[in-house]
Write a protein that holds these residues in place. Structure first.
Motif, mmCIF file in Angstrom:
data_model
loop_
_atom_site.group_PDB
_atom_site.id
_atom_site.type_symbol
_atom_site.label_atom_id
_atom_site.label_comp_id
_atom_site.label_asym_id
_atom_site.label_seq_id
_atom_site.Cartn_x
_atom_site.Cartn_y
_atom_site.Cartn_z
ATOM 1 N N VAL A 167 0.604 -0.909 0.044
ATOM 2 C CA VAL A 167 0.061 0.188 -0.160
ATOM 3 C C VAL A 167 0.919 1.333 -0.094
ATOM 4 C CG1 VAL A 167 -2.130 -1.248 1.211
ATOM 5 C CG2 VAL A 167 -0.356 -0.337 3.034
ATOM 6 N N SER A 212 -4.233 2.045 -2.158
ATOM 7 C CA SER A 212 -4.581 1.474 -0.561
ATOM 8 C C SER A 212 -5.319 0.235 -1.605
ATOM 9 C CB SER A 212 -4.667 2.466 -0.452
ATOM 10 O OG SER A 212 -6.324 2.615 -1.250
ATOM 11 N N PHE A 238 -6.431 -0.430 6.738
ATOM 12 C CA PHE A 238 -7.212 -0.677 6.275
ATOM 13 C C PHE A 238 -8.514 -0.805 6.457
ATOM 14 C CE2 PHE A 238 -6.584 -4.007 9.549
ATOM 15 C CZ PHE A 238 -7.904 -4.489 9.238
ATOM 16 N N GLN A 260 -8.596 3.446 3.848
ATOM 17 C CA GLN A 260 -8.197 4.863 4.025
ATOM 18 C C GLN A 260 -8.513 4.573 1.857
ATOM 19 O OE1 GLN A 260 -4.862 6.746 6.827
ATOM 20 N NE2 GLN A 260 -4.259 5.732 5.035
ATOM 21 N N GLU A 314 -2.775 5.746 0.035
ATOM 22 C CA GLU A 314 -1.898 4.531 -0.310
ATOM 23 C C GLU A 314 -1.156 5.440 1.084
ATOM 24 O OE1 GLU A 314 0.480 4.250 -3.122
ATOM 25 O OE2 GLU A 314 1.841 6.004 -2.609
ATOM 26 N N TRP A 315 -0.704 4.498 1.979
ATOM 27 C CA TRP A 315 0.047 4.948 3.344
ATOM 28 C C TRP A 315 0.961 5.967 2.960
ATOM 29 C CZ3 TRP A 315 5.246 2.422 5.083
ATOM 30 C CH2 TRP A 315 5.371 3.365 5.697
#
Length: 645
Positions: free
Chosen positions: A424, A430, A466, A470, A473-474
């Motif tokens: 992610v 994500s 998760f 979201q 993405e991280w």
């Protein structure tokens, strides 16, 4: 006896150079010792090719003159005793090389370090913390690792949540925030991305310089002990991400420690990790084996960690830069030795291999020829499922085998199913955003994917965020998108995750026989046209569960499914429930099995199949079969119960 406390014994030195001194941290590094009411500080370092070693610190204005080490043996162990209590002092080793260089190096065995970008080691005694996790340790001794429910919450400490000014939460502040959150969601373990000292934030700890030094970004070693102690008091296990394959090349670290290749391979092609810009540990060197195995035992002894996720095992099994063509026999021997020694100290520890290769028997005991891990990440399952889910629903029939293939090898190892941070980040999207389709379909398919994951044999690991659904993405330098919980679909996704984990933990067939063929049985694996998969999960005893997964947007009424036994079935989870954000295609009433063969079984049921949905069904116990106070133990998902009213 006094000399034993100050000077290394011949036996210790012999074991270290032999590769069998597994408590190196008691000798090497900085130790404050009190003997006959006199306090001194002993420094000890291994620098085999140095011509001279001195102590440079804030005590002597960073001038090593007068603070020279004595060489203890011909193999390059050096020692200095300062007749002072130097607790809290900043220091480095001033190492003179055979080529005339003078290097300032951090202590490889330091227990604490300055906060980056500063790089000095800190003399920090680790004693004095009062642990209160005795009940957890006793429970862990009785725990059946393989037959227990396991849901791991993978965390990056620096970006889970931040203070209002954007600074990091401390380990103690995290304990107050994270533990209630993890308990509320039902996770059994927290896995922490590496917390060894490292210079670069965006390396996430995977490029370390201080393997015995808890990163000072978030507090002191005692603060981390507090965090882990609080986790244990609340029945949460703690797994550390650990990197024994390669290390950071920054000038103050292990790289060219005494001007020569001390910790890394001498040959460039073996030494250089071109992918990550790091140096590979020389696992053939016995002193490096002592260093690394001691490091694992150090985290176990001083920080009570419950397991290690061993990073980049493929980089150890095979020689670097060989594309998996050359087996590294030194790496294989090291992994076996590591696991043997770790289990001698704690047979209940989790040793988890992050391994993308097809090397056999990774999770078999070493005395059977295996590497000795007790778990391995199932990277093949992860890649296949994400690839499958990213296809449009009208394409999935062409890739049907991506779902079914994992069951051909699911019991060849003890697997953990991972959706980790690596999936992610860096443009991979994500989990929610990987799902195709419109807004509603993305959420529906994420619920579908997660429920299929929890129905599939293997323990579970998911990266933070998760559970919020979201879209982005991280972002490793920002906190999670907590504001999303104010939005309806994200709040419902969070509710769903909590309910999914409850259902998982309350139903033994979903975890009890995770690693045995007897725990899984396909009902229908061949329905390629409709992209519907159905299967049975079984426990050691009692009734099985029936799980039906629909990977398309189509809805079906009166869908026929073969079932393992006669009787009545009740739906205990449906991902399409309204309160989860679904369309409400659920099975409200109990489903009576019909005495007629289907799917090769003597009985079948007729049920509703939700779009992009999963139904989990459990047989209803008859009165004589009920336990305890006579009430049937049925956990029907709360939202459906409310929907019926």
């Amino acid at each position: 006896m006094i000399l034993d406390l100050i000077h290394p014994t011949e036996y210790q030195l012999h074991l270290f150079h032999e590769g069998n001194f597994f408590e190196c941290y008691r000798l090497f590094g900085a130790h404050v010792l009190t003997i006959d009411e006199k306090t001194c500080t002993r420094f000890c370092v291994w620098a085999p090719n140095a011509t001279k070693v001195s102590l440079a610190s804030d005590v002597n204005n960073w001038n090593g003159s007068g603070y020279e080490f004595k060489k203890v043996n011909d193999e390059g162990v050096w020692m200095l005793i300062v007749e002072q209590d130097l607790t809290g002092c900043l220091y480095k080793y001033e190492i003179h090389t055979s080529t005339g260089e003078v290097l300032l190096k951090s202590d490889p065995y330091a227990f604490f370090s300055e906060e980056r970008p500063k790089t000095a080691s800190i003399c920090y005694p680790l004693d004095g913390f009062q642990w209160n996790d005795q009940k957890w340790l006793q429970k862990k001794e009785k725990n059946k690792v393989y037959s227990s429910p396991t849901v791991i919450y993978e965390m990056h400490v620096g970006s889970w949540k931040k203070k209002e000014d954007g600074s990091f939460l401390t380990y103690r502040e995290l304990a107050d925030e994270v533990i209630p959150y993890v308990l509320d969601h039902g996770f059994t373990h927290i896995e922490l991305l590496p917390l060894v000292e490292h210079p670069l934030d965006i390396s996430w700890g995977y490029q370390g310089t201080g393997y015995f030094s808890v990163t000072s970004r978030y507090g002191t070693p005692h603060d981390l002990m507090y965090f882990i102690d609080q986790c244990h008091q609340n029945h949460i296990g703690v797994i550390m991400d650990w990197v024994p394959g390669h290390f950071c090349k920054d000038a103050h670290g292990l790289h060219r420690f005494d001007g020569s290749w001390v910790y890394e391979y001498e040959t460039e092609i073996d030494r250089e990790n071109y992918t990550w810009g790091t140096a590979n540990f020389d696992l053939s060197k016995t002193e490096v084996q002592s260093f690394l195995i001691s490091n694992a035992l150090f985290w176990m002894e001083y920080f009570h960690v419950d397991g290690f996720r061993v990073d980049a095992v493929s980089n150890i099994i095979y020689w670097p830069n060989s594309d998996g063509q050359r087996v590294n026999e030194f790496g294989i021997a090291f992994l076996k030795k590591l696991n043997q020694i770790v289990y001698q100290y704690d047979s209940n520890l989790l040793m988890i291999a992050e391994d993308s290769t097809d090397w056999p028997q990774v999770t078999s005991p070493t005395h059977y020829g295996g590497l000795g891990f007790n778990y391995k990440w199932n990277m093949g399952w992860m890649n296949d499922m994400l690839s499958y889910m990213e296809k449009g629903s009208n394409e999935r029939s062409q890739f049907h085998d991506k779902v079914s293939f994992s069951l051909l090898y699911a019991f060849s190892e003890n697997y953990i199913l991972p959706f980790s941070h690596d999936e992610v980040v860096h443009g991979k999207k994500s989990l929610l955003d990987k799902m195709p389709g419109d807004y509603w379909q993305k959420f529906a398919q994420l619920r579908l994917l997660l429920t299929y994951m929890f129905g599939h044999p293997g323990k579970k690991l998911l990266f933070m965020g998760f559970e919020l659904g979201q879209f982005s993405e991280w972002k490793d330098e920002e906190e999670l998108d907590w504001h999303l919980l104010d939005y309806e679909m994200h709040g419902k996704m969070n509710l769903f995750v909590k309910e999914l984990i409850k259902v998982y933990k309350r139903n033994k067939p979903l975890y009890e026989l995770d690693h045995l063929h007897e725990g899984f049985e396909w009902i229908d694996v061949n329905n390629r046209d409709q992209s519907i998969f159905s299967f049975v999960r079984k426990g050691e005893e009692g009734d099985p569960l029936v799980i039906v997964c629909n990977f398309t947007e189509k809805t079906y009424e009166d869908y026929k499914i073969g079932v393992p036994k006669e009787g009545t079935y009740r739906e205990i989870l449906n991902t399409d429930a309204v309160d989860f954000g679904g369309s409400g295609v659920i099975n409200k009433k109990p489903l009576e099995a019909i005495d007629e063969e289907f799917h090769g079984r003597e009985h079948h049921i007729m049920m509703r199949i939700p779009p992009f949905g999963v139904s989990i069904l459990r047989p209803v116990k008859h009165r004589k079969e009920r336990k305890g106070n006579g009430k049937e133990e049925v956990r029907s998902y709360a939202v459906s119960r409310r929907a019926r009213k």
